[in-house]
Design an enzyme around this catalytic site. Sequence first.
Site, short mmCIF file in Angstrom:
data_model
loop_
_atom_site.label_atom_id
_atom_site.label_comp_id
_atom_site.label_asym_id
_atom_site.label_seq_id
_atom_site.Cartn_x
_atom_site.Cartn_y
_atom_site.Cartn_z
N ARG A 264 15.41 5.23 -3.28
CA ARG A 264 15.24 4.15 -2.77
C ARG A 264 15.41 2.83 -2.72
O ARG A 264 15.86 2.14 -3.55
CB ARG A 264 13.35 3.92 -2.77
CG ARG A 264 13.20 3.62 -4.29
CD ARG A 264 10.96 2.91 -4.55
NE ARG A 264 11.08 2.86 -5.71
CZ ARG A 264 11.79 2.09 -6.65
NH1 ARG A 264 12.09 1.38 -6.66
NH2 ARG A 264 11.18 2.30 -8.37
N HIS A 268 10.04 -0.14 -5.63
CA HIS A 268 8.82 0.21 -5.55
C HIS A 268 7.57 -0.26 -3.80
O HIS A 268 7.48 0.53 -4.05
CB HIS A 268 8.06 0.33 -7.14
CG HIS A 268 6.50 0.89 -6.85
ND1 HIS A 268 6.39 2.17 -7.00
CD2 HIS A 268 5.87 0.35 -7.51
CE1 HIS A 268 5.17 2.80 -6.71
NE2 HIS A 268 4.63 1.22 -7.27
N TYR A 277 15.53 -3.51 -13.69
CA TYR A 277 15.69 -2.03 -13.81
C TYR A 277 16.86 -1.79 -13.34
O TYR A 277 16.85 -0.62 -13.23
CB TYR A 277 14.29 -1.15 -14.10
CG TYR A 277 14.13 -1.10 -12.59
CD1 TYR A 277 13.93 -0.20 -11.89
CD2 TYR A 277 13.02 -2.44 -11.88
CE1 TYR A 277 13.29 -0.51 -10.44
CE2 TYR A 277 12.44 -1.93 -11.09
CZ TYR A 277 12.74 -1.07 -9.58
OH TYR A 277 12.07 -0.68 -8.95
#
Lengths: 359, 325
Positions: A264, A268, A277
């Site tokens: 993606r 999120h 991250y």
Amino acid sequence: MSKVLNKLPYEVQTEPVKPLSVLSLDGEVVNPEYMPELTDDQLKEIMYRMVFTRTWDERAVNLGRQGRLGFYAPVSGQEASMIGSEYAINKDDFICPGYRDIPQLVWHGLPMYQAFLYSRGHQHGGQIPADVHVLMPQIIIGAQVLHAAGVAMAFKKRGEKRVAITYTGDGGSSEGDFYESMNFAGVFKLPVIYVVQNNRYAITTPYEKQTAALSVAHKSVAAGIKGVQIDGMDVLAVIKAVSEAAERGRNGEGATLIEMLTYRFRPHSLSDDATKYRTKDEEAEWGLKDPLIRFGKFLEKKGLWTEEDTARVKEEAKAAVNENIKKAEATEKMTVGGLIDSMFETTPQHLEEQKADFQ
Amino acid sequence: MAQMNMLEAIRDAMRVELKRDENVLIFGEDVGKVGGVFRVTEGLQEEFGEERVFDTPLAESAIGGLAVGMGIQGFRPVAEIQFVGFIYEAMDQMFIQAARMRYRSGGRYNSPIVFRTPFGGGVKAAELHTDSLEGLAVQTPGIKVVIPSNPYDAKGLMIAAIRDNDPVFFMEHLNLYRAFRAEVPEGEYTVEIGKANVVREGSDVTIIAYGMMVHTAVKAADELEKNGIKAEVIDLRSLVPLDIDTIVASIKKTNRAIVVQEAQKTSGVAAEVIAQINEKAILHLEAPVLRVAGPDTVYPFAQIEDTWLPTPARIVDAANKVLNF
């Protein structure tokens, strides 16, 4: 005195797999034997849907920031796995989606304004039209994977040649429900297609911390169903895998797990910060696999797509999003009374009495 | 009319509905060939075939999820959760997925599912076979909760549950399966879900109970009668919906009440019954409504369960307290 004892042979072994693809990053056909049979019009339609969905996603993120949408999970990067898999099934096949799988629902027939209403927390968002064969987006990770087994068993018991397709991610594949469903599908030979969109992160937790298995696709082995890993950013590979799985399901040959490697491009959700991250290098590397660029190059070489086409579709998508968000915003608000009446077929006395408190 | 125990009556209800409606299915762990660990479904696979009555792999969440998926496709699953403690494994599917289906889809889909499970103490069973977990379900919006106390009600309530278009959690007390036989009509009849039953009339105190505790309450009423006290005993039969009208009508007559449950005392069905009595009948009360219940511990290992469970003596004691208030 000590004797060297033989260790057990541990014959249960599997080999690593490589993701299957049809197109190279430049849009060249590298595995023609896997090329799905599609007409030029179909190829253009698939590109249309992917470009449309990318623009819709960009607009939705903006709407979310403006407070005009509620929870929204961005989809950019995953267009091939989403659009391709939905394209490869029939209209009367059934979709059990996760929370990010809104595009599949809309391309399967759910009006876009209802998708927006779902995001805005309005019950009408889940009132699936009678001729649209989907469940509402699922919040409990993996719960929908079990529903697919039930839906597929219903099709099988009635002798209908329909399949159930369900979606989860690399994180979802760690859920007990994921295995339980595949195990049921294996035992009862159910026509289920398990799509795992492995986008490498369960919110922030990387794939490496999700499983020690050689791949998610390997999990099919434990359930005795077919499994395959494909390049999930190659829409032709996606269509090939899902078409074959659907055909097997319709022919009574049971379930298939398809792991689609994807990424993606966005966080999120709108409240997530992916820079915490993921590295820029990693994002750039996956950016090279962009399903729109890749499939676009393939079509351009065939003379089926131009930059003008992309520009035109973007405008269409913007207009559709505008129209549908306005329709969603104009929809009358839910009431607590209406909520109460949707708990049971016939509202029991205690709920009737509680309704009075809200009138 | 046939004489049946409660287990046979529940089986007969399933047989009647399997015959009447081809969409009714029975599945769960070991329910097929042998008819389940308590033989409730014995003979049904033989009679209706493996397509209608079948064993599943051992996975309660999947049993629940299978039922939800089939339910939205028009089947009417009767899913057995083998022992009550195993519902913890199936709670998402029972209490979220099935119970919220109608709401989440704005009525497009529903869950016409019966989740059957044996429960209840006093049979020296293994751990987590006997707990009274109805309170978890009663706290869950969207699912009905039914607990029969006798063969006649069990059959009529089970048929009503199978025909219900909303999910029903049907809890079958282990100690009642083979406790006694009673007359049960052949063929189909229903007992309305949401209607309590006055099993014994009286004018001095109302004892409200359900499941096995109905029988314990009747024993207590026998004891009370020896001292000239006439207790009215109400069998709730259904906890959701709860028939508060029958309770209030009784309290208007007796002005005193106690509620008996096997479950732990705090925040359970008895507490809810008392809250509703307060809302609807407080001016008819001559004394506080007391609970007779298990203590707030885990359900005990078999050695002390007989003292842990409410006894007729404890009910008599509570009745005397409200009578002498």
